[in-house]
Design a protein around this motif. Structure first.
Motif, PDB file in Angstrom:
ATOM      1  N   TRP A  32       0.272 -85.058  76.172  1.00  0.00           N
ATOM      2  CA  TRP A  32       0.473 -85.332  74.613  1.00  0.00           C
ATOM      3  C   TRP A  32      -0.611 -86.305  74.076  1.00  0.00           C
ATOM      4  O   TRP A  32      -0.667 -87.373  74.765  1.00  0.00           O
ATOM      5  CB  TRP A  32       1.756 -86.133  74.618  1.00  0.00           C
ATOM      6  CG  TRP A  32       2.551 -86.609  73.311  1.00  0.00           C
ATOM      7  CD1 TRP A  32       2.564 -88.037  73.002  1.00  0.00           C
ATOM      8  CD2 TRP A  32       2.953 -85.762  72.170  1.00  0.00           C
ATOM      9  NE1 TRP A  32       3.148 -87.979  71.629  1.00  0.00           N
ATOM     10  CE2 TRP A  32       3.252 -86.508  71.367  1.00  0.00           C
ATOM     11  CE3 TRP A  32       2.636 -84.432  71.856  1.00  0.00           C
ATOM     12  CZ2 TRP A  32       4.001 -86.358  69.939  1.00  0.00           C
ATOM     13  CZ3 TRP A  32       3.346 -84.123  70.563  1.00  0.00           C
ATOM     14  CH2 TRP A  32       3.735 -84.707  70.009  1.00  0.00           C
ATOM     15  N   PRO A  39       8.197 -87.163  69.914  1.00  0.00           N
ATOM     16  CA  PRO A  39       9.450 -86.941  69.050  1.00  0.00           C
ATOM     17  C   PRO A  39      10.446 -86.244  70.071  1.00  0.00           C
ATOM     18  O   PRO A  39      10.094 -85.223  70.937  1.00  0.00           O
ATOM     19  CB  PRO A  39       9.336 -86.146  67.757  1.00  0.00           C
ATOM     20  CG  PRO A  39       7.656 -86.302  67.691  1.00  0.00           C
ATOM     21  CD  PRO A  39       7.061 -86.665  68.944  1.00  0.00           C
ATOM     22  N   HIS A  40      11.831 -86.292  69.948  1.00  0.00           N
ATOM     23  CA  HIS A  40      12.881 -85.619  70.788  1.00  0.00           C
ATOM     24  C   HIS A  40      12.647 -84.270  70.528  1.00  0.00           C
ATOM     25  O   HIS A  40      12.648 -83.273  71.576  1.00  0.00           O
ATOM     26  CB  HIS A  40      14.067 -86.026  70.151  1.00  0.00           C
ATOM     27  CG  HIS A  40      15.184 -85.662  70.999  1.00  0.00           C
ATOM     28  ND1 HIS A  40      16.154 -84.696  70.429  1.00  0.00           N
ATOM     29  CD2 HIS A  40      15.904 -85.996  71.946  1.00  0.00           C
ATOM     30  CE1 HIS A  40      17.127 -84.388  71.328  1.00  0.00           C
ATOM     31  NE2 HIS A  40      16.956 -85.415  72.636  1.00  0.00           N
ATOM     32  N   ASP A  41      12.317 -83.452  69.395  1.00  0.00           N
ATOM     33  CA  ASP A  41      12.389 -82.186  69.492  1.00  0.00           C
ATOM     34  C   ASP A  41      11.086 -81.432  70.210  1.00  0.00           C
ATOM     35  O   ASP A  41      11.276 -80.312  70.812  1.00  0.00           O
ATOM     36  CB  ASP A  41      12.113 -81.362  67.947  1.00  0.00           C
ATOM     37  CG  ASP A  41      11.011 -82.075  67.184  1.00  0.00           C
ATOM     38  OD1 ASP A  41      10.719 -83.248  67.423  1.00  0.00           O
ATOM     39  OD2 ASP A  41      10.539 -81.264  66.207  1.00  0.00           O
ATOM     40  N   VAL A  42       9.969 -82.375  70.448  1.00  0.00           N
ATOM     41  CA  VAL A  42       8.952 -82.016  71.253  1.00  0.00           C
ATOM     42  C   VAL A  42       9.208 -82.176  72.699  1.00  0.00           C
ATOM     43  O   VAL A  42       8.913 -81.145  73.573  1.00  0.00           O
ATOM     44  CB  VAL A  42       7.780 -82.821  70.956  1.00  0.00           C
ATOM     45  CG1 VAL A  42       6.593 -82.479  71.835  1.00  0.00           C
ATOM     46  CG2 VAL A  42       7.104 -82.719  69.517  1.00  0.00           C
ATOM     47  N   MET A  49      12.303 -81.602  73.850  1.00  0.00           N
ATOM     48  CA  MET A  49      13.151 -80.460  74.049  1.00  0.00           C
ATOM     49  C   MET A  49      12.211 -79.112  74.608  1.00  0.00           C
ATOM     50  O   MET A  49      12.656 -78.637  75.245  1.00  0.00           O
ATOM     51  CB  MET A  49      14.075 -80.160  73.071  1.00  0.00           C
ATOM     52  CG  MET A  49      14.970 -81.257  72.211  1.00  0.00           C
ATOM     53  SD  MET A  49      16.735 -81.165  73.085  1.00  0.00           S
ATOM     54  CE  MET A  49      17.135 -79.488  72.481  1.00  0.00           C
ATOM     55  N   GLN A  50      11.253 -79.075  73.730  1.00  0.00           N
ATOM     56  CA  GLN A  50      10.457 -77.784  73.762  1.00  0.00           C
ATOM     57  C   GLN A  50       9.852 -77.918  75.024  1.00  0.00           C
ATOM     58  O   GLN A  50       9.701 -76.753  75.766  1.00  0.00           O
ATOM     59  CB  GLN A  50       9.587 -77.838  72.336  1.00  0.00           C
ATOM     60  CG  GLN A  50       8.743 -76.507  72.331  1.00  0.00           C
ATOM     61  CD  GLN A  50       9.761 -75.184  72.465  1.00  0.00           C
ATOM     62  OE1 GLN A  50      10.883 -75.173  71.850  1.00  0.00           O
ATOM     63  NE2 GLN A  50       9.469 -74.118  73.128  1.00  0.00           N
ATOM     64  N   LYS A  51       9.139 -79.040  75.528  1.00  0.00           N
ATOM     65  CA  LYS A  51       8.249 -79.292  76.575  1.00  0.00           C
ATOM     66  C   LYS A  51       9.093 -78.928  78.016  1.00  0.00           C
ATOM     67  O   LYS A  51       8.624 -78.507  78.723  1.00  0.00           O
ATOM     68  CB  LYS A  51       7.691 -80.376  76.607  1.00  0.00           C
ATOM     69  CG  LYS A  51       6.766 -80.618  75.335  1.00  0.00           C
ATOM     70  CD  LYS A  51       5.392 -79.995  75.738  1.00  0.00           C
ATOM     71  CE  LYS A  51       4.254 -80.152  74.711  1.00  0.00           C
ATOM     72  NZ  LYS A  51       3.331 -79.323  74.656  1.00  0.00           N
ATOM     73  N   LYS A  81      11.383 -76.827  78.128  1.00  0.00           N
ATOM     74  CA  LYS A  81      11.344 -75.201  78.401  1.00  0.00           C
ATOM     75  C   LYS A  81       9.968 -74.686  78.946  1.00  0.00           C
ATOM     76  O   LYS A  81       9.960 -73.675  79.233  1.00  0.00           O
ATOM     77  CB  LYS A  81      11.659 -74.717  77.346  1.00  0.00           C
ATOM     78  CG  LYS A  81      13.084 -75.263  76.794  1.00  0.00           C
ATOM     79  CD  LYS A  81      13.563 -74.241  75.440  1.00  0.00           C
ATOM     80  CE  LYS A  81      14.668 -74.838  74.584  1.00  0.00           C
ATOM     81  NZ  LYS A  81      15.735 -75.791  74.920  1.00  0.00           N
ATOM     82  N   GLU A  84      20.791 -83.799  76.101  1.00  0.00           N
ATOM     83  CA  GLU A  84      20.300 -82.510  75.198  1.00  0.00           C
ATOM     84  C   GLU A  84      19.092 -81.970  75.774  1.00  0.00           C
ATOM     85  O   GLU A  84      18.976 -80.818  76.013  1.00  0.00           O
ATOM     86  CB  GLU A  84      20.299 -83.104  73.775  1.00  0.00           C
ATOM     87  CG  GLU A  84      20.437 -81.973  72.988  1.00  0.00           C
ATOM     88  CD  GLU A  84      20.134 -82.436  71.191  1.00  0.00           C
ATOM     89  OE1 GLU A  84      20.011 -83.559  71.106  1.00  0.00           O
ATOM     90  OE2 GLU A  84      20.104 -81.484  70.322  1.00  0.00           O
ATOM     91  N   VAL A  85      18.322 -82.661  76.219  1.00  0.00           N
ATOM     92  CA  VAL A  85      16.963 -82.151  76.603  1.00  0.00           C
ATOM     93  C   VAL A  85      17.167 -81.544  77.951  1.00  0.00           C
ATOM     94  O   VAL A  85      16.584 -80.525  78.078  1.00  0.00           O
ATOM     95  CB  VAL A  85      15.984 -83.439  76.711  1.00  0.00           C
ATOM     96  CG1 VAL A  85      14.678 -82.819  77.553  1.00  0.00           C
ATOM     97  CG2 VAL A  85      15.338 -84.075  75.447  1.00  0.00           C
TER      98      VAL A  85
END
Ligand code: DGY
Length: 327
Positions: free
Chosen positions: A28, A35-38, A40-42, A44, A60-61
């Motif tokens: 990163w 950020p939280h959405d990143v 979450m994606q990472k 996966k 959630e993550v």
């Protein structure tokens, strides 16, 4: 090839190089927490995370983490990770105990002596143009020698603080989840049966406990009121252990004399926080462990933990080894 997400770009080259020998490394590129959405994606896309101890990895993550196997926290504290969620999803968490104890204890003493002798206050006064004639009286300090230091949390860091305190000719009392009778004689420290005993007897109170459901906001108005009005409060643990508005009130009303805190709630502390208007508190930006050598050694320990976890070895410092049963 297994993929490791290093959640900051500021580590020593040795850390990236060591990981690159075995894994694909994704870094990163920002010094701020991702950020939280990143995140979450990472979770996966990557098999391992190497986060800082303030990077939130929540349920959630973790519940959506289809690929993540291990989180190699570069911190001893693990309150940034939802451990039950990691465990139920079969995700191993590791941390970095031991390696940072001396650096944290040194910093505790830097803060203790700063608050006692008003080092930062003197420096702030000079820079504000207030040193215009010889007058020591606004800067008179409190002694450390001969005084009682109360340590809350007597793990590795608390014990290193006690060792330094004995060298400063301080009396040391401690309270912890478990009593450590063997250390009492060998280190010359005394047990305080309750937090209240510790607070009432101490000239300096220093926190070295993890942030858990039991310790969250443990220090509030009632606890500050138990302390001596001449006492100094030191927080090297986590900002969340303290009710911060209550600390402000205690300092502003002189319920306690001074504070020195390396951690705040939230972090970074907003410039609007009333604590920043007070002269009887010194605040550092969560750097307790941050000597050059310890910063690097914590990173290398996180790398060793991640490498072991991803290659079928045994990580040195697993936090939730039971997670492996849920794979
Ligand atoms: C730790 O190791 O827990 C330090 O506070 C850094 O987060």
């Amino acid at each position: 090839m297994k993929r490791v997400w290093v959640m900051r770009p500021f580590h020593d080259e040795a850390i990236y190089n060591s990981l690159k020998q075995k894994f694909e490394v994704d870094t990163w590129d920002d010094h701020k927490t991702p950020p939280h959405d990143v995140v979450m994606q990472k979770a996966k896309e990557c098999d391992a995370f190497l986060p800082e101890g303030i990077d939130i990895i929540d349920a959630e993550v973790l519940d959506g983490a289809t690929r993540l196997e291990v989180i190699g926290n570069r911190a001893v504290g693990t309150d940034n990770v939802d451990i039950p969620a990691a465990t139920r999803n079969g995700i191993l968490l590791t941390n970095t105990p031991g390696v940072l104890q001396d650096a944290c204890a040194d910093m505790t003493f830097a803060l203790l002596l700063d608050a006692a002798r008003q080092v930062a206050y003197g420096d702030r006064s000079i820079r504000a143009g207030k040193w215009v004639f010889f007058d020591q009286t606004p800067y008179l300090g409190l002694d450390a020698y001969g005084k009682t230091l109360g340590i809350f949390g007597f793990g590795g860091i608390g014990q290193k603080v006690a060792k330094r305190a004995r060298g400063f000719d301080m009396r040391v009392i401690y309270h912890s989840r478990s009593r450590k009778i063997d250390l009492e004689e060998s280190m010359g420290v005394e047990w305080a049966p309750t937090l209240a005993d510790l607070l009432q007897q101490s000239d300096y109170v220093s926190l070295h406990c993890p942030l858990t459901d039991e310790t969250r906001k443990m220090m509030g108005a009632e606890q500050f009121a138990m302390m001596k009005s001449t006492a100094i409060f030191i927080n090297m643990a986590r900002g969340g252990v303290v009710d911060q508005p209550a600390l402000y009130e205690a300092l502003n009303n002189k319920t306690i004399a001074r504070a020195a805190i390396d951690v705040t709630d939230p972090e970074p502390i907003p410039m609007s926080d009333p604590l920043l208007t007070l002269d009887n508190v010194v605040i550092t930006p969560h750097v307790g462990s941050a000597s050059e050598a310890t910063f690097k050694n914590m990173g290398l320990m996180a790398v060793r933990n991640i490498t072991a976890a991803l290659t079928g070895g045994a990580p040195e410092t697993p936090v939730n080894p039971e997670a492996l049963q849920n794979r």
